[in-house]
Structure formats: C-alpha cells, structure tokens
Motif scaffolding. Structure first.
Motif, PDB file in Angstrom:
ATOM      1  N   UNK A  46       0.925  -1.254  -0.046  1.00 40.29           N
ATOM      2  CA  UNK A  46      -0.063  -0.159  -0.080  1.00 40.29           C
ATOM      3  C   UNK A  46       0.800   1.084  -0.228  1.00 40.29           C
ATOM      4  N   UNK A  47       2.198   1.097   0.306  1.00 42.76           N
ATOM      5  CA  UNK A  47       2.919   2.231   0.404  1.00 42.76           C
ATOM      6  C   UNK A  47       4.387   2.055   0.015  1.00 42.76           C
ATOM      7  N   UNK A  48       5.060   2.960  -0.553  1.00 42.07           N
ATOM      8  CA  UNK A  48       6.378   2.848  -1.225  1.00 42.07           C
ATOM      9  C   UNK A  48       7.237   2.138  -0.129  1.00 42.07           C
ATOM     10  N   UNK A  49       7.276   2.645   1.171  1.00 37.48           N
ATOM     11  CA  UNK A  49       8.000   1.947   2.190  1.00 37.48           C
ATOM     12  C   UNK A  49       7.974   0.351   2.180  1.00 37.48           C
ATOM     13  N   UNK A  50       6.567   0.139   2.164  1.00 35.32           N
ATOM     14  CA  UNK A  50       6.297  -1.335   2.292  1.00 35.32           C
ATOM     15  C   UNK A  50       7.054  -1.868   0.977  1.00 35.32           C
ATOM     16  N   UNK A  86      -2.504  11.820 -13.489  1.00 34.63           N
ATOM     17  CA  UNK A  86      -3.149  11.649 -14.700  1.00 34.63           C
ATOM     18  C   UNK A  86      -4.508  11.123 -14.491  1.00 34.63           C
ATOM     19  N   UNK A  87      -4.681  10.196 -13.591  1.00 34.49           N
ATOM     20  CA  UNK A  87      -5.980   9.640 -13.547  1.00 34.49           C
ATOM     21  C   UNK A  87      -6.526   9.995 -12.256  1.00 34.49           C
ATOM     22  N   UNK A  88      -7.067  11.225 -11.772  1.00 28.83           N
ATOM     23  CA  UNK A  88      -7.521  11.674 -10.416  1.00 28.83           C
ATOM     24  C   UNK A  88      -8.554  10.793 -10.146  1.00 28.83           C
ATOM     25  N   UNK A  89      -9.561  10.217 -10.635  1.00 30.51           N
ATOM     26  CA  UNK A  89     -10.780   9.506 -10.457  1.00 30.51           C
ATOM     27  C   UNK A  89     -10.564   8.225 -10.124  1.00 30.51           C
ATOM     28  N   UNK A  90      -9.109   7.579 -10.405  1.00 30.38           N
ATOM     29  CA  UNK A  90      -9.172   6.003 -10.464  1.00 30.38           C
ATOM     30  C   UNK A  90      -8.613   5.776  -8.946  1.00 30.38           C
ATOM     31  N   UNK A  91      -8.950   4.703  -8.524  1.00 31.32           N
ATOM     32  CA  UNK A  91      -8.887   4.273  -7.246  1.00 31.32           C
ATOM     33  C   UNK A  91      -7.709   3.238  -7.116  1.00 31.32           C
ATOM     34  N   UNK A  92      -6.620   4.013  -6.536  1.00 28.07           N
ATOM     35  CA  UNK A  92      -5.221   3.132  -6.475  1.00 28.07           C
ATOM     36  C   UNK A  92      -5.191   2.367  -5.137  1.00 28.07           C
ATOM     37  N   UNK A  93      -4.879   1.065  -5.168  1.00 22.11           N
ATOM     38  CA  UNK A  93      -4.848   0.187  -4.086  1.00 22.11           C
ATOM     39  C   UNK A  93      -3.445  -0.012  -3.697  1.00 22.11           C
ATOM     40  N   UNK A  94      -2.296   0.513  -4.377  1.00 20.75           N
ATOM     41  CA  UNK A  94      -0.962   0.530  -4.185  1.00 20.75           C
ATOM     42  C   UNK A  94      -0.044  -0.093  -5.403  1.00 20.75           C
ATOM     43  N   UNK A  95       1.013  -0.728  -5.122  1.00 22.40           N
ATOM     44  CA  UNK A  95       1.836  -1.432  -5.948  1.00 22.40           C
ATOM     45  C   UNK A  95       2.054  -2.619  -5.726  1.00 22.40           C
ATOM     46  N   UNK A  96       2.458  -3.557  -6.809  1.00 24.57           N
ATOM     47  CA  UNK A  96       2.813  -4.762  -6.492  1.00 24.57           C
ATOM     48  C   UNK A  96       4.359  -5.073  -6.818  1.00 24.57           C
TER      49      UNK A  96
END
Length: 909
Positions: A517-521, A578-588
């Motif tokens: 969920x976070x860059x640190x994670x 770029x996509x302000x309405x997109x729901x972002x869950x994090x990164x894999x």
C-alpha cells in the motif's frame, strides 16, 4: 425442448390450412400451386378458406367440425387469434403448427408467450412466427413461400433467413440437388435448430444436414445434438450477422479478444460442424459431402491429362493445407503404361500425368490402381477435352469406377472429378454415381478440402487425449474461499496476492508477488526478494486501470530496495495526477525473470453471452491485442484439445523450437491450459481471467502477471440449469465405491476419454462368447475408432460408469446408458470381466445406473438381450424389468424398467 411431436412437421398423415387468411390472394395461390405440384395425397382440410382451385382436393370445414385433428396445421389467420387457435388444436391432438410470414416478425413477447402456454400441456410444436414454411419432398408436402420448390433428395436444410433459403433452393434447382426436408425457422417460438438437428440425425432419409443461423438460443442442446449428428452424417453451417456481434467487457484482454464470431468458430469445431463462410463455399460443401464421405482423408492423388492443370491443382492444394500421397513403387510401376513417357522421374507424390490419347477403359484402370494404394485416401481426376478424348466418355468411366469403389470390401476412398469445359454431357453419369464434379482446378481442390476437414472434424470428436497427470489435484476449496470472501465484500476483482493464491491452488507456477500500500512497504518486501533475485519489478495496481502498460504503470530492472521505493512513489504520484478519479490500491512487487529463451504467452478466460466461459490462448506481452495471434476453445478442456489449441497459433512454431532457439516446455503449457479450464468449471464466479505474460521456458513456465474479475455468473446453457458451460463437464459427483458380495470394494466413476487403453485391455479379458452376447456378433477389431465411441461421452445425453480395481487400476466392468433426445428413455448396456461373474459386480452396476437414471429424470430404461443370455435376463427380471420378445427378432428379448415407478429409498429390486 425435445424432438417430441416433430414428426408432425416431417411425417404428417394429415394437413390443415387454417384461415381466415390475413394474407393477400397471392399467398393462397402460391400455397395451392406448390401443394398441387408436390403431389400431396393425404388428408387436407381447409378451415375458413376459399376453394383453392381444381386438382387440390380439400375438405372445407369449420374448426369445431374437424373430423380428426390434423397432424400439421399451417396458420394463416390474424395474429391476435393465434393463442386461441393453438389451444384448440392442442386440445384436439394436433402435433405441429407452422406460423407463416410475413407480419409475424413484430409480434410482442406477450403474444409469443401466450402461444407457448397454449401448446405446453400437449407439447404441440410450433415453427415460426415469421417462417416461410417447410417442405418434405418425398411425401409430396410443400408449404414453402419460396421462389423455387425443392425436389426429393437426402439433404435436410434448416434456415433462419428467407433470402438464404431462396438462394439455396435456386442453386439446388440448377444443380439438381434434392432435399429430405427444408425448414424456414422464422423467430423460433418453439422448435429451434437444436431440436431439428436431433430429429434429422435420426432421419433415415437424411444424409447431410445444412444449417443457416445468426445466433444459437440453446447452446448446450445445440452442441450436443450437432455432436451426435456429426458422427454419422455431415453437418454444415453458415452463420451470418458477424457485423452485429458485440465483444466482452473490456476489463481484461481475454474479454476483448474473445470475438463472438471466433467463439462460434470454436463451438462449431468442438461439435464436429463444418463451417463455411459464404454461399459459394456452402454450395460446394453440400455438393461434395452430400455425395461423398470417407472415414479418413489425409492425402490424395491427382490424375490429370494436362501437366499445367495438375500443377494448378497441386499448388492450390498446398495453399489450403492439403497434401499429395506418397505412392508406392509398385503403384508407380503399375501406372507406367498410362503415364506420359516424359514423366519418368520426379517425386512419388507428384501428380500423375496421363497420356492424352488414353481411352476410357485405361483411365478406369489407372484410377483403380491409384485407389488400391494404401497411401492415398482419394483421387482427383482432372481432365480437359482433347482431340483424343470425349468428356462424356470420361465421365462415364469415372462413374463406373466410383460404383465399383462403393462396393469395396476395404476402406472406401473418395473420387472427385474436375472436367474442364464439360457441356453437361458428362455430368449425368457422375450425378448418378454420386461423384462431385467441378469446372476448374480451384473449385475441385476446395471440394477436396471439404472432405479433408470433415474427416478431421470426426477424428477430432474421437481423439484420444493423453492422461492427465495423477498428481494434479487442485485445491479448489482454498480458491473458492478467496472468491467467496471477495464476493461478500461486493468486490468485482481480486488483489494480486489473491490471484496468485488461486493460481497456486491449481498448480500454476506464479512469480512471487506482494501487494504494497505504501512505497516503504514495497521496499521492505523487495529486500526479501533481493536475497535471491538480481532485479525487481514494480507495478501500479488499480481496478479502474487494468492495463498497466497503457498507463506507463510498470517499472523494470530495479536493483535495490531504495530504487523500488522511488519507483513505487513515482508510479503512485504520476497515476494520481493523470487519472485523478482512479482508485489506487498501491503497487505490487515481484522478482524479475531473466531468461533469454523464454517466450511471453497469454492465457485467459472470458465470459460470453451465448456459450458461457471460453479459453483464450496466444502470443502474450504488451502487444497481445495488436498481434491477435490467438486461438479460442470452450471448456472443459483435456490435454489433446489443449495441444490442438496451441497448434492453431503462429507462436506455436517458436514454442516447438527453431534452428536458433530451443524447444520450450509444450507439455507444461498444455497442462496449464487444462488447469485454467478447470478453474472455469470449479469457480464460475471468476468471469474473466488474464495471465499475461505466461512465460514458457525450456523446463516449465511461470506466470508474471495475472488479473481476475468476479461476478454472479449467468445461468447458461445446461438442461439442468446448474452450469454455465455450453459443454457438459465431467460429473465428478458420480464417483463412488461399491461393495460386492464377497466383501470386495471397487471404485466406480464416469468413463473419461483417456480410458481408451483401459477398455482395450478390458476387452482382452472378456471371452469371445461374452463379446458375442454383448455386441450380438463376433468382435475382433478393437480399433481406435471403435474404442473412441465407447469412451468419448457427451455427458448431456450419455453416461457410462467404469468399475475399477482400486489396487491394480484395471477395468473390471462397465455399464452405460444413452438417453434419447427427449431425455425420457435410455438404452442400457453392461459387461463385466468373464472371470468375475457371480460376485455381484453386474448387479451393483445395474443398480448404480438405475439410480443415475432416476436422478437425471430419465423415465424408462430399456435394452435388447439375446434370449440365450439367460444370466442377463434373470438379473433384469430380479431388478424388476419387464421382459418380452422383440417384434423384430424372436431370438431377442426387449427389456424395460419404469424408473419413475421405483422407490429408491430402498435398494432397487
């Protein structure tokens, strides 16, 4: 529905035309003219209609004064009165009604349903509304509103479109092609294409079935009917309406790639249907397959009196994927007397160039010589007129060889003629002998390929797949729990780690993944991966942005946890802007695969409105939708179907290796396709699935990325309403253990396609006398084709249970039940090993199949037993079967059991 009462359309003993007619005088005039011309001799009633003219004897009556119920009624009256009319005809016992066009196309659904309700109790059958009628030429029945009338023949033609019907009948008239029946379906209020295919599959007058449709309303019923029909007669389909098709959800690559017409292609191929693309090809296929059908067609020989003609045909054959037979040296030597002296060298598969002055008798000898060679499956006789030959004599010679070929004691082979410049004088001889004849090398080669595709389709139906590895036991419960939890949260997609766990549950290798969920994670998890990997990958995760490469949502080749953290932070920031309405869950975060020989492939599942889930396979990576190098197949899938699916792609050549690349693990890939098929069967809530890329390696494969979308599946094609699959899957719920009299336990399960070797070994343990009692004749040849018919089951209409020794894995006995198309009665057969009589295995298997019939809604089990088979008759009587002498053979007993009369709370019998 069923085939019940369809004989009211195609074998009526009486006919009624019912008005008052809402049509103009031309419709009645046309009907009277066609009925008179076709020679209808049975009872004819005219209800509410004027006199139809001299020569057409009909009894004018009111509906209430009909002396008997007509088997078939042609409804010409006003739309609003139709439900009442159908109710009255149903009450009187009429079997079938045709609702003629025009004007019925705009019926409201309430009116259509009222007609169905009126017919339901008696199963009165309806064709239409919007139908052009039907014809059965052999009975003198023609109620078609068509430009041309069909003549008697052996092709059943079912059409959705009036224009296609008229075009086909006009072509047939010009080519002297006849029909066993012609049906215009209209709007399919009741009887549909699946019902009619089932009917004509059993019709002795029909040798080929020709279909036109835009859509299939009952997919599983249709595919089951077509599969049964295609085993015994060609089924040819032309589909229109591709321009009206709509593709899937667009949330996955699979959904976007599963083009509806490609899905129809896959369905038709799976059912053994030959699909044609246009009317010209349809006419060629009909011309060929209605006259010739051979069990095998892998290679042919060209006999021609012109080198250039033969070259044109050979080139076209190569373009279409056909091949020439490698003739034996003995055959080539025997042909020496008929070949041109200039053709002394060359390949044994070259076309045979005949001498120009060759007389018809020697032409016959040359054709017969070629047909006797085991390497060839047929001969293409290509002849142009010359000063030394008359095409009429050539046609007569070919016809005589064809008649002799038909009487062959060995395998029958194909003969097709190409007579260039024939004025029709040769055609009559060839028509009489059933030899297709064409006017150009291209046409005759296309016809040959119809034979090849037809034979391949039937082989595909009866292919023996390799065994599924015994260690493939998916953890379906774990996968199901993940999906259930997500559905409770009203999620329509799964997180990356959830997707990975499901793939792992089905033993699909997955690159380790962590959702952060976070860059640190992300940096923390990357540190763990860097202990074994040189590089990591970071991907943006958002259910609103499923295609990461299109939003620049992937970072590759990251070398430290710090670089992973920076990449994660940048991806989240960039995407938010770029996509302000997109729901972002994090990164894999993933380790990076580094293998220079691996190939990126794509495997997916898509949900389709007609055929339910389909599998998509092809070249993967970011350009998967641009390359469109894909193949599509319907689940359930076995390894044989999986390999065929791979072979239909261009990327298959690289998978199999080249001079500069090693071969990759094709077996692992085929097994992966089968595993994804099983996911579709086990977890219908997974509507769509992308595995992209799935990297094929020299030893194994690994999924680098995957996504799944969820939803409540539509209840699709099954008769039982429990499955969304168009093809019935293996019924695992019928696996069981039976106890015998001596205390022995045997494992029983439904027969599977891979049981062919089990059956072959089993028959070797059965005595010749027991085989004769089972098959009513001596059986010695347990060929692949024979065994495939016993092991390739359509679980929609047939079941067979194998009793297996749990210690040795040997087949001990088998019982089977094949239901009729109405699914009301089934014919049983049973056999046990000759050394196991008296231990109760036959009794236990019969009780099992009776229990299955009861659960499946089959009302009656019946069979034929030789009267000398006293042990079988005794068992039948003990089980409650009624036994009587067969009316067709005094040496055979007909046995039947009313399953609906049994109380299965106790043991049967």
């Amino acid at each position: 529905m069923t085939i019940k009462n369809l004989d009211g359309f195609f074998a009526p003993g009486s006919l009624a035309l019912i008005g008052p007619s809402r049509h103009g005088g031309k419709v009645l005039e046309h009907l009277s003219r066609t009925l008179l011309a076709s020679g209808w001799k049975q009872s004819l009633y005219l209800v509410g209609l004027p006199d139809l003219g001299p020569g057409l004897a009909g009894k004018h009556v009111d509906l209430e004064n009909l002396p008997t119920a007509p088997d078939l009624a042609i409804c010409l009256s006003a739309a609003e009165t139709t439900p009442e009319l159908i109710a009255e005809l149903a009450r009187r016992g009429t079997k079938a009604v045709v609702l003629l066009s025009p004007g019925y196309e705009t019926w409201p659904e309430e009116l259509v349903q009222a007609c169905r309700d009126a017919a339901r109790n008696t199963r009165l059958r309806m064709i239409g509304p919007g139908s052009l009628g039907l014809a059965v030429p052999a009975l003198g029945l023609d109620c078609l509103l068509s430009a041309k009338s069909p003549t008697p023949g052996d092709i059943a033609f079912i059409a959705r479109s009036g224009a296609v019907l008229n075009a086909t009948l006009s072509w047939a008239s010009a080519h002297k092609t006849g029909f066993s029946a012609v049906v215009s379906l209209g709007e399919r209020m009741d009887a549909d294409i699946g019902d009619l295919v089932d009917y004509f599959a059993q019709d002795y007058r029909t040798r080929a079935i020709l279909l036109h449709a835009e859509a299939i309303s009952s997919p599983r019923k249709f595919l089951s009917a077509a599969r049964a029909a295609a085993r015994s007669k060609p089924v040819i389909m032309i589909r229109s309406g591709r321009s009206h098709d709509t593709s899937g959800s667009g949330l996955t690559h699979a959904g976007r790639l599963a083009d509806p017409d490609l899905v129809y292609d896959a369905a038709f191929r799976r059912a053994g249907i030959m699909r044609v693309s246009d009317l010209d090809e349809m006419f060629e296929a009909v011309e060929t397959l209605a006259r010739v059908r051979v069990p095998q067609f892998d290679a042919l020989t060209i006999l021609s009196n012109g080198r250039s003609l033969a070259s044109l045909a050979a080139d076209r054959l190569s373009d279409l994927g056909g091949k020439l037979a490698e003739l034996s040296e003995d055959t080539l030597n025997a042909l020496g007397a008929y070949r041109r002296t200039s053709q002394k060298t060359g390949s044994s598969s070259d076309p045979i160039i005949l001498r120009e002055e060759l007389d018809p008798a020697n032409l016959k000898a040359a054709i017969s010589t070629v047909l006797s060679d085991k390497a060839t499956d047929g001969v293409l006789v290509l002849q142009a007129p010359s000063a030394f030959t008359d095409l009429a004599d050539i046609g007569r010679a070919i016809a005589e060889v064809a008649k002799e070929n038909r009487r062959r004691t060995g395998r029958r082979k194909a003969i097709v003629a190409g007579l260039i410049g024939d004025d029709g004088s040769a055609r009559g001889h060839l028509d009489e002998a059933g030899v297709p004849c064409y006017a150009s090398p291209a046409e005759v080669v296309r016809s040959i390929m119809h034979l090849a595709h037809d034979a391949q389709s039937r082989d595909f139906l009866m292919a023996a797949p390799a065994s599924v590895p015994q260690d493939f036991i998916p953890d379906a419960d774990t996968a199901r729990a993940i999906v259930d939890d997500a559905m409770k949260e009203n999620r329509t997609w799964l997180f990356p780690q959830e997707v990975s766990k499901i793939l792992e549950a089905y033993q699909l290798p997955v690159m380790p993944t962590r959702l952060c969920k976070t860059p640190e994670e992300a940096a923390d998890h990357a540190a763990e991966f860097f202990k074994k990997a040189n590089h990591c990958v970071v991907k943006l995760i958002s259910q609103d942005l499923p295609f990461k490469s299109r939003i620049d949502g992937v970072r590759l080749g990251l070398e430290t946890p710090e670089s992973v953290e920076r990449a994660a932070r940048e991806l989240i920031r960039q995407t938010s802007q770029l996509f302000p309405d997109a729901r972002i869950a994090g990164v894999s975060v993933h380790p990076m695969l580094e293998d220079r020989h691996g190939i990126e492939l794509f495997v997916g599942l898509a949900d389709t409105p007609t055929f339910g889930p389909v599998l998509v396979f092809g070249h993967g990576g970011t350009s998967v939708e641009d390359s469109r190098d894909i193949s599509i197949e319907l689940p359930p899938l076995d390894l044989n179907l999986a390999h065929a699916m791979i072979n239909r792609t261009r990327i298959a050549k690289l998978i199999d290796g080249t001079s500069t690349r090693p071969a990759l693990d094709r077996e692992a890939l085929a097994l992966a396709l089968m595993k994804v098929s099983q996911i579709a069967i086990d977890i219908p809530e997974i509507l769509e699935l992308d595995i992209n890329p799935l990297v094929a390696l020299e030893d194994g494969l690994v999924a680098l990325d995957a996504r799944m979308t969820l939803g409540e599946p539509a209840r699709h094609p099954g008769r039982d309403g429990k499955s969304r699959l168009a093809i019935a899957p293996y019924p695992e719920e019928w696996e069981d253990t039976l106890s015998l009299k001596d205390g022995r336990k045997v494992f029983v399960r439904p027969v599977r396609p891979e049981d062919e070797d089990l059956f072959k070994s089993f028959f070797e343990t059965v005595s010749a006398e027991d085989l004769r009692l089972r098959f009513f004749a001596p059986v010695r040849d347990f060929s692949h084709r024979f065994l495939a018919r016993l092991t390739q089951l359509d679980y929609s209409r047939a079941m067979a249970f194998a009793a297996i020794d749990p210690e040795t894995g040997d087949l001990l006995g088998v019982v089977r039940l094949h239901a009729d198309p109405d699914h009301k009665s089934g014919e049983y057969a049973i056999m046990v090993r000759s050394n196991l009589k008296g231990v109760g295995l036959g009794w236990a298997l019969m009780k099992l199949v009776i229990r299955y019939a009861h659960a499946d809604g089959i009302e009656t089990i019946q069979g034929e037993v030789l009267k000398e088979n006293t042990s079988m008759l005794s068992m039948c009587q003990a089980l409650g079967f009624h036994v009587e002498t067969s009316p067709d053979d005094p040496g055979v007993a007909h046995v039947s059991l009313q399953v609906t009369d049994l109380d299965l709370t106790d043991d049967v019998g």
